[in-house]
Motif scaffolding. Structure first.
Motif, PDB file in Angstrom:
ATOM      1  N   ALA A  20      69.479  77.653  54.886  1.00 26.38           N
ATOM      2  CA  ALA A  20      69.348  77.378  56.309  1.00 26.38           C
ATOM      3  C   ALA A  20      69.788  75.948  56.602  1.00 26.38           C
ATOM      4  O   ALA A  20      69.437  75.029  55.878  1.00 26.38           O
ATOM      5  N   PRO A  21      70.578  75.741  57.659  1.00 25.58           N
ATOM      6  CA  PRO A  21      71.040  74.385  57.971  1.00 25.58           C
ATOM      7  C   PRO A  21      69.898  73.483  58.405  1.00 25.58           C
ATOM      8  O   PRO A  21      68.984  73.918  59.096  1.00 25.58           O
ATOM      9  N   LYS A  22      69.972  72.247  57.990  1.00 29.74           N
ATOM     10  CA  LYS A  22      68.953  71.273  58.368  1.00 29.74           C
ATOM     11  C   LYS A  22      69.171  70.868  59.821  1.00 29.74           C
ATOM     12  O   LYS A  22      70.295  70.585  60.236  1.00 29.74           O
ATOM     13  N   ILE A  23      68.102  70.858  60.598  1.00 25.71           N
ATOM     14  CA  ILE A  23      68.173  70.413  61.981  1.00 25.71           C
ATOM     15  C   ILE A  23      67.845  68.920  62.010  1.00 25.71           C
ATOM     16  O   ILE A  23      66.730  68.513  61.656  1.00 25.71           O
ATOM     17  N   VAL A  24      68.805  68.109  62.409  1.00 27.20           N
ATOM     18  CA  VAL A  24      68.649  66.664  62.456  1.00 27.20           C
ATOM     19  C   VAL A  24      68.516  66.246  63.924  1.00 27.20           C
ATOM     20  O   VAL A  24      69.351  66.607  64.760  1.00 27.20           O
ATOM     21  N   THR A  25      67.476  65.500  64.232  1.00 28.06           N
ATOM     22  CA  THR A  25      67.220  65.058  65.597  1.00 28.06           C
ATOM     23  C   THR A  25      67.889  63.703  65.830  1.00 28.06           C
ATOM     24  O   THR A  25      67.632  62.747  65.094  1.00 28.06           O
ATOM     25  N   VAL A  26      68.728  63.659  66.861  1.00 28.79           N
ATOM     26  CA  VAL A  26      69.525  62.471  67.150  1.00 28.79           C
ATOM     27  C   VAL A  26      69.090  61.890  68.500  1.00 28.79           C
ATOM     28  O   VAL A  26      69.093  62.596  69.511  1.00 28.79           O
ATOM     29  N   GLY A  27      68.731  60.626  68.517  1.00 25.66           N
ATOM     30  CA  GLY A  27      68.383  59.964  69.768  1.00 25.66           C
ATOM     31  C   GLY A  27      69.613  59.367  70.428  1.00 25.66           C
ATOM     32  O   GLY A  27      70.518  58.881  69.747  1.00 25.66           O
ATOM     33  N   TYR A  28      69.662  59.420  71.755  1.00 23.30           N
ATOM     34  CA  TYR A  28      70.799  58.814  72.456  1.00 23.30           C
ATOM     35  C   TYR A  28      70.360  58.267  73.805  1.00 23.30           C
ATOM     36  O   TYR A  28      69.434  58.765  74.438  1.00 23.30           O
ATOM     37  N   THR A  29      71.033  57.198  74.216  1.00 20.70           N
ATOM     38  CA  THR A  29      70.812  56.596  75.523  1.00 20.70           C
ATOM     39  C   THR A  29      71.926  57.043  76.466  1.00 20.70           C
ATOM     40  O   THR A  29      72.855  57.739  76.063  1.00 20.70           O
ATOM     41  N   THR A  30      71.835  56.641  77.727  1.00 22.16           N
ATOM     42  CA  THR A  30      72.863  56.991  78.704  1.00 22.16           C
ATOM     43  C   THR A  30      74.129  56.197  78.403  1.00 22.16           C
ATOM     44  O   THR A  30      74.226  55.009  78.707  1.00 22.16           O
ATOM     45  N   ASN A  31      75.094  56.844  77.770  1.00 22.84           N
ATOM     46  CA  ASN A  31      76.354  56.197  77.416  1.00 22.84           C
ATOM     47  C   ASN A  31      77.496  57.189  77.591  1.00 22.84           C
ATOM     48  O   ASN A  31      77.938  57.823  76.630  1.00 22.84           O
ATOM     49  N   PRO A  32      78.004  57.346  78.809  1.00 29.63           N
ATOM     50  CA  PRO A  32      79.147  58.245  79.014  1.00 29.63           C
ATOM     51  C   PRO A  32      80.301  57.857  78.093  1.00 29.63           C
ATOM     52  O   PRO A  32      80.649  56.686  77.980  1.00 29.63           O
ATOM     53  N   GLY A  33      80.854  58.858  77.434  1.00 28.81           N
ATOM     54  CA  GLY A  33      81.929  58.603  76.486  1.00 28.81           C
ATOM     55  C   GLY A  33      81.456  58.597  75.050  1.00 28.81           C
ATOM     56  O   GLY A  33      82.243  58.845  74.137  1.00 28.81           O
ATOM     57  N   PHE A  34      80.160  58.335  74.828  1.00 29.67           N
ATOM     58  CA  PHE A  34      79.665  58.303  73.449  1.00 29.67           C
ATOM     59  C   PHE A  34      78.840  59.545  73.135  1.00 29.67           C
ATOM     60  O   PHE A  34      79.199  60.337  72.263  1.00 29.67           O
ATOM     61  N   ILE A  35      77.723  59.727  73.819  1.00 33.41           N
ATOM     62  CA  ILE A  35      76.957  60.977  73.748  1.00 33.41           C
ATOM     63  C   ILE A  35      76.470  61.268  75.156  1.00 33.41           C
ATOM     64  O   ILE A  35      75.771  60.452  75.756  1.00 33.41           O
ATOM     65  N   GLU A  36      76.843  62.410  75.694  1.00 28.81           N
ATOM     66  CA  GLU A  36      76.365  62.810  77.016  1.00 28.81           C
ATOM     67  C   GLU A  36      76.287  64.328  77.100  1.00 28.81           C
ATOM     68  O   GLU A  36      77.075  65.042  76.479  1.00 28.81           O
ATOM     69  N   GLN A  37      75.316  64.804  77.864  1.00 32.43           N
ATOM     70  CA  GLN A  37      75.135  66.234  78.052  1.00 32.43           C
ATOM     71  C   GLN A  37      75.957  66.706  79.239  1.00 32.43           C
ATOM     72  O   GLN A  37      75.913  66.116  80.314  1.00 32.43           O
ATOM     73  N   LYS A  38      76.727  67.767  79.032  1.00 32.89           N
ATOM     74  CA  LYS A  38      77.572  68.310  80.087  1.00 32.89           C
ATOM     75  C   LYS A  38      76.776  69.294  80.936  1.00 32.89           C
ATOM     76  O   LYS A  38      75.644  69.655  80.609  1.00 32.89           O
ATOM     77  N   ALA A  39      77.396  69.744  82.025  1.00 31.17           N
ATOM     78  CA  ALA A  39      76.713  70.636  82.966  1.00 31.17           C
ATOM     79  C   ALA A  39      76.293  71.948  82.316  1.00 31.17           C
ATOM     80  O   ALA A  39      75.287  72.553  82.704  1.00 31.17           O
TER      81      ALA A  39
END
Length: 266
Positions: A20-39
């Motif tokens: 089973a693949p390991k689920i890794v939790t990644v923290g991110y701040t508001t940084n368009p272009g680096f990590i952002e959630q799409k619609a």
């Protein structure tokens, strides 16, 4: 027979658990272009693609958690998230967090001004005495203070929880400038100064009992060896049209000089 069946069951369950693949939790701040959630709920950005590339070597899947810098650093320290992907090194942070061997990218600390076509500003001298917004807990908050002290400049600091409220305040005129990382992609503002340039790293809490950071280092090493062009491709895709980086402010005299220069054909 019961013992044999029990032993086989444990082997099968162990194999399934390992597969089973390991689920890794990644923290991110508001940084368009680096990590952002799409619609549609998916994630995109420089950091997301890099993590996906790493998963080819680790088999990991990711769960993303958004927060402010202080919230995420506390969560990383407490083990509520596993990774933070764009952490700038400081000696104070290194006492709490372990950094990957290889950086993900270079980060410029920028001073942004609200764009105005008629703006004629001295890029360096004019920042003396400004009201400048910073995001709480970021590297830029400390780096700006150090830079302004070295220049002999004074400024009024206004602290915001995240980049969203920081740039909203700049838009509304409640601050005169905003200090932020170049990982925040924007084409709505002008750059007045670059006051620091540093690499950013994937980080974990110090001395984790598992080998998570070893796996990060191994995956990053494989990427550097097998896909050395990845960084340039991602920069081109996510930051090539960043006006703040590529359209600096000029003084009135500099603009006049540029206009007086003859056109050169190459």
């Amino acid at each position: 027979i019961f013992w044999l069946l029990s032993f086989i069951s444990q082997l099968l369950l162990g194999s399934l658990s390992y597969a089973a693949p390991k689920i890794v939790t990644v923290g991110y701040t508001t940084n368009p272009g680096f990590i952002e959630q799409k619609a549609d709920g998916t994630y995109d950005g420089y950091g997301v693609v890099y993590l996906q590339e790493m998963s080819k070597y680790t088999g990991w899947r990711y769960r993303y958690v958004k927060g402010s810098m202080p919230e995420l650093l506390a969560a990383l320290k407490d083990g509520r998230i596993d990774l933070f992907c764009n952490l700038t090194y400081t000696p104070e942070r290194a006492q709490i967090y372990d950094y990957a061997l290889y950086p993900l990218k270079a980060e410029a600390s920028l001073l942004y001004l609200k764009h105005s076509p008629s703006q004629k500003v001295q890029p360096l001298q004019s920042i003396n005495g400004l009201t400048i917004g910073v995001t709480e807990g970021t590297f830029q908050q400390g780096a700006l203070k150090e830079f302004m002290q070295k220049q002999g400049f004074k400024y009024k600091e206004v602290v915001f929880k995240d980049n969203e409220t920081l740039f909203q305040a700049l838009d509304e005129g409640r601050i005169e400038a905003a200090a932020a990382s170049s990982t925040y992609h924007t084409d709505a503002y002008k750059m007045a100064s670059v006051f620091a340039v540093n690499p950013v790293f994937i980080a974990t809490v110090k001395d984790r009992p598992d080998n998570l950071l070893d796996q990060v280092n191994e995956a990053l090493g494989q990427i550097m060896y097998k896909s050395p062009e990845l960084n340039a491709k991602l920069r081109q895709k996510y930051y090539s049209r960043d006006a703040a980086t590529f359209q600096p402010l000029f003084t009135k005299e500099e603009l006049a000089f540029i206009s007086s220069c003859p056109e050169l054909r190459v």
